[in-house]
Design a protein around this motif. Structure first.
Motif, PDB file in Angstrom:
ATOM      1  N   ALA A 118       0.848  -1.191   0.000  1.00  0.00           N
ATOM      2  CA  ALA A 118       0.000   0.000   0.000  1.00  0.00           C
ATOM      3  C   ALA A 118       0.887   1.246   0.000  1.00  0.00           C
ATOM      4  CB  ALA A 118      -0.914   0.008   1.220  1.00  0.00           C
ATOM      5  N   PRO A 119       0.596   2.237  -0.851  1.00  0.00           N
ATOM      6  CA  PRO A 119       1.450   3.432  -0.929  1.00  0.00           C
ATOM      7  C   PRO A 119       1.240   4.351   0.276  1.00  0.00           C
ATOM      8  CG  PRO A 119      -0.458   3.679  -2.364  1.00  0.00           C
ATOM      9  CD  PRO A 119      -0.518   2.274  -1.819  1.00  0.00           C
ATOM     10  N   GLY A 120       2.285   5.092   0.598  1.00  0.00           N
ATOM     11  CA  GLY A 120       2.176   6.113   1.636  1.00  0.00           C
ATOM     12  C   GLY A 120       2.455   5.637   3.039  1.00  0.00           C
ATOM     13  N   PHE A 121       2.867   4.378   3.205  1.00  0.00           N
ATOM     14  CA  PHE A 121       3.148   3.849   4.539  1.00  0.00           C
ATOM     15  C   PHE A 121       4.603   3.390   4.612  1.00  0.00           C
ATOM     16  CE2 PHE A 121      -1.394   3.229   3.870  1.00  0.00           C
ATOM     17  CZ  PHE A 121      -1.908   3.864   4.989  1.00  0.00           C
ATOM     18  N   SER A 122       5.194   3.551   5.793  1.00  0.00           N
ATOM     19  CA  SER A 122       6.619   3.300   5.959  1.00  0.00           C
ATOM     20  C   SER A 122       6.886   2.205   6.971  1.00  0.00           C
ATOM     21  CB  SER A 122       7.313   4.590   6.409  1.00  0.00           C
ATOM     22  OG  SER A 122       8.617   4.346   6.873  1.00  0.00           O
ATOM     23  N   VAL A 123       7.527   1.128   6.530  1.00  0.00           N
ATOM     24  CA  VAL A 123       7.968   0.097   7.471  1.00  0.00           C
ATOM     25  C   VAL A 123       9.043   0.640   8.412  1.00  0.00           C
ATOM     26  CG1 VAL A 123       9.152  -2.106   7.696  1.00  0.00           C
ATOM     27  CG2 VAL A 123       7.331  -1.858   6.017  1.00  0.00           C
ATOM     28  N   PRO A 124      10.087   1.317   7.901  1.00  0.00           N
ATOM     29  CA  PRO A 124      11.113   1.829   8.812  1.00  0.00           C
ATOM     30  C   PRO A 124      10.559   2.801   9.864  1.00  0.00           C
ATOM     31  CG  PRO A 124      11.918   1.869   6.564  1.00  0.00           C
ATOM     32  CD  PRO A 124      10.464   1.542   6.488  1.00  0.00           C
ATOM     33  N   GLY A 125       9.642   3.666   9.462  1.00  0.00           N
ATOM     34  CA  GLY A 125       9.076   4.621  10.405  1.00  0.00           C
ATOM     35  C   GLY A 125       8.304   3.938  11.518  1.00  0.00           C
ATOM     36  N   SER A 126       7.461   2.989  11.156  1.00  0.00           N
ATOM     37  CA  SER A 126       6.662   2.292  12.156  1.00  0.00           C
ATOM     38  C   SER A 126       7.523   1.398  13.035  1.00  0.00           C
ATOM     39  CB  SER A 126       5.572   1.453  11.466  1.00  0.00           C
ATOM     40  OG  SER A 126       4.623   2.294  10.849  1.00  0.00           O
ATOM     41  N   VAL A 127       8.537   0.757  12.444  1.00  0.00           N
ATOM     42  CA  VAL A 127       9.441  -0.074  13.241  1.00  0.00           C
ATOM     43  C   VAL A 127      10.244   0.793  14.205  1.00  0.00           C
ATOM     44  CG1 VAL A 127      11.480  -1.552  13.105  1.00  0.00           C
ATOM     45  CG2 VAL A 127       9.558  -1.940  11.559  1.00  0.00           C
ATOM     46  N   THR A 128      10.632   1.986  13.760  1.00  0.00           N
ATOM     47  CA  THR A 128      11.327   2.922  14.654  1.00  0.00           C
ATOM     48  C   THR A 128      10.445   3.272  15.843  1.00  0.00           C
ATOM     49  OG1 THR A 128      12.618   3.892  12.847  1.00  0.00           O
ATOM     50  CG2 THR A 128      12.347   5.221  14.839  1.00  0.00           C
ATOM     51  N   ALA A 129       9.173   3.560  15.566  1.00  0.00           N
ATOM     52  CA  ALA A 129       8.242   3.893  16.645  1.00  0.00           C
ATOM     53  C   ALA A 129       8.060   2.719  17.605  1.00  0.00           C
ATOM     54  CB  ALA A 129       6.895   4.305  16.062  1.00  0.00           C
ATOM     55  N   LEU A 130       7.890   1.535  17.058  1.00  0.00           N
ATOM     56  CA  LEU A 130       7.729   0.352  17.904  1.00  0.00           C
ATOM     57  C   LEU A 130       8.963   0.107  18.769  1.00  0.00           C
ATOM     58  CD1 LEU A 130       6.013  -1.962  15.290  1.00  0.00           C
ATOM     59  CD2 LEU A 130       5.015  -1.328  17.479  1.00  0.00           C
ATOM     60  N   GLY A 131      10.139   0.219  18.165  1.00  0.00           N
ATOM     61  CA  GLY A 131      11.367  -0.020  18.915  1.00  0.00           C
ATOM     62  C   GLY A 131      11.582   1.000  20.016  1.00  0.00           C
ATOM     63  N   ALA A 132      11.355   2.280  19.711  1.00  0.00           N
ATOM     64  CA  ALA A 132      11.552   3.327  20.712  1.00  0.00           C
ATOM     65  C   ALA A 132      10.517   3.222  21.823  1.00  0.00           C
ATOM     66  CB  ALA A 132      11.473   4.704  20.047  1.00  0.00           C
ATOM     67  N   PHE A 133       9.300   2.883  21.457  1.00  0.00           N
ATOM     68  CA  PHE A 133       8.245   2.712  22.457  1.00  0.00           C
ATOM     69  C   PHE A 133       8.599   1.578  23.422  1.00  0.00           C
ATOM     70  CE2 PHE A 133       4.321   0.932  24.075  1.00  0.00           C
ATOM     71  CZ  PHE A 133       3.533   2.032  24.353  1.00  0.00           C
ATOM     72  N   LEU A 134       9.033   0.453  22.879  1.00  0.00           N
ATOM     73  CA  LEU A 134       9.399  -0.685  23.718  1.00  0.00           C
ATOM     74  C   LEU A 134      10.598  -0.354  24.603  1.00  0.00           C
ATOM     75  CD1 LEU A 134       8.933  -3.594  21.158  1.00  0.00           C
ATOM     76  CD2 LEU A 134       7.460  -3.039  23.105  1.00  0.00           C
ATOM     77  N   LEU A 135      11.558   0.395  24.069  1.00  0.00           N
ATOM     78  CA  LEU A 135      12.698   0.818  24.879  1.00  0.00           C
ATOM     79  C   LEU A 135      12.237   1.673  26.048  1.00  0.00           C
ATOM     80  CD1 LEU A 135      15.715   1.138  25.447  1.00  0.00           C
ATOM     81  CD2 LEU A 135      15.739   3.046  23.803  1.00  0.00           C
ATOM     82  N   GLY A 136      11.333   2.623  25.772  1.00  0.00           N
ATOM     83  CA  GLY A 136      10.814   3.457  26.843  1.00  0.00           C
ATOM     84  C   GLY A 136      10.087   2.652  27.902  1.00  0.00           C
ATOM     85  N   ALA A 137       9.304   1.661  27.463  1.00  0.00           N
ATOM     86  CA  ALA A 137       8.580   0.818  28.414  1.00  0.00           C
ATOM     87  C   ALA A 137       9.538  -0.013  29.257  1.00  0.00           C
ATOM     88  CB  ALA A 137       7.605  -0.088  27.667  1.00  0.00           C
ATOM     89  N   VAL A 138      10.603  -0.512  28.635  1.00  0.00           N
ATOM     90  CA  VAL A 138      11.605  -1.277  29.380  1.00  0.00           C
ATOM     91  C   VAL A 138      12.274  -0.394  30.435  1.00  0.00           C
ATOM     92  CG1 VAL A 138      13.863  -2.382  29.198  1.00  0.00           C
ATOM     93  CG2 VAL A 138      12.063  -2.985  27.587  1.00  0.00           C
TER      94      VAL A 138
END
Length: 219
Positions: free
Chosen positions: A63-83
């Motif tokens: 699907a156009p207009g969506f970013s795997v790297p952007g969403s993975v960055t958000a997921l990774g940073a969110f999980l780091l913050g939760a840890v």
């Protein structure tokens, strides 16, 4: 304010309690944050991680207009913050809110200073998601019902499923207010982003987080 495990009495806190009011305020901030991240940083959610998993699926499907790297960055940073919050600041809401305020101000500074694209875009997403991870883990440890501050799915489910339970009117009011406060953040946040003022949206988010911190200090 230092709090360890969730106290049973928190289930009965009135909506006028400073802690509850601060959580409503943080729900407004979540709306602002997701407006900034989704509309201004490439269709990525910094607060709503369910949305990011869905966005990754869209992107993988082509699907156009969506970013795997952007969403993975958000997921990774969110999980780091939760840890980090889970290991070092579980239940310490004041410390979490200080960190969140600083991260929101840092995000505003980036948005004011440079164009949010490329590596800067991912760094900005990371700052926002890190703040949300810290806050989510901390709020979770407090155990205040129907006030996760970022996710409304179960809140709205309870609002609908218990709609005939008159004895739960206080809980129903809180659930409705949770949805309305989220909307109260999304709308002005979106307006500011759409008018090229994403930095000011994050200044507002930082100010509201600081106000929540003051309320918690009073309690």
């Amino acid at each position: 304010m230092s709090t360890s495990a969730a106290a049973p009495s928190r289930a009965d806190l009135p909506d006028s309690d400073p802690l509850v009011l601060s959580l409503f305020g943080l729900t407004v901030v979540s709306g602002i944050v997701d407006a900034v991240s989704y509309l201004g940083l490439g269709h990525v959610f910094a607060a709503n991680m369910t949305g990011n998993v869905v966005v990754v699926g869209f992107a993988l499907a082509g699907a156009p207009g969506f970013s795997v790297p952007g969403s993975v960055t958000a997921l990774g940073a969110f999980l780091l913050g939760a840890v980090l919050a889970g290991r070092f600041a579980a239940g310490r809401l004041r410390a979490a809110l200080v960190a969140e305020t600083v991260l929101h101000l840092a995000t505003a500074g980036v948005l004011f200073a440079v164009e949010a694209d490329g590596a800067v875009q991912y760094a900005t997403i990371g700052l926002l998601a890190l703040a949300m991870g810290i806050r989510n883990a901390t709020v979770r440890s407090l155990g205040v019902p129907d006030l996760t501050t970022t996710v409304l799915t179960m809140t709205l489910t309870g609002l609908a499923a218990d709609s005939g339970a008159g004895s739960r009117s206080a809980r129903q009011r809180r659930r409705l207010l949770s949805a309305l406060t989220m909307l109260a953040g999304v709308v002005p946040g979106a307006v500011l982003v759409l008018h090229g003022q994403a930095g000011w949206a994050m200044v507002a988010g930082a100010a509201l987080t600081a106000a929540a911190l003051v309320l918690c200090h009073r309690r």
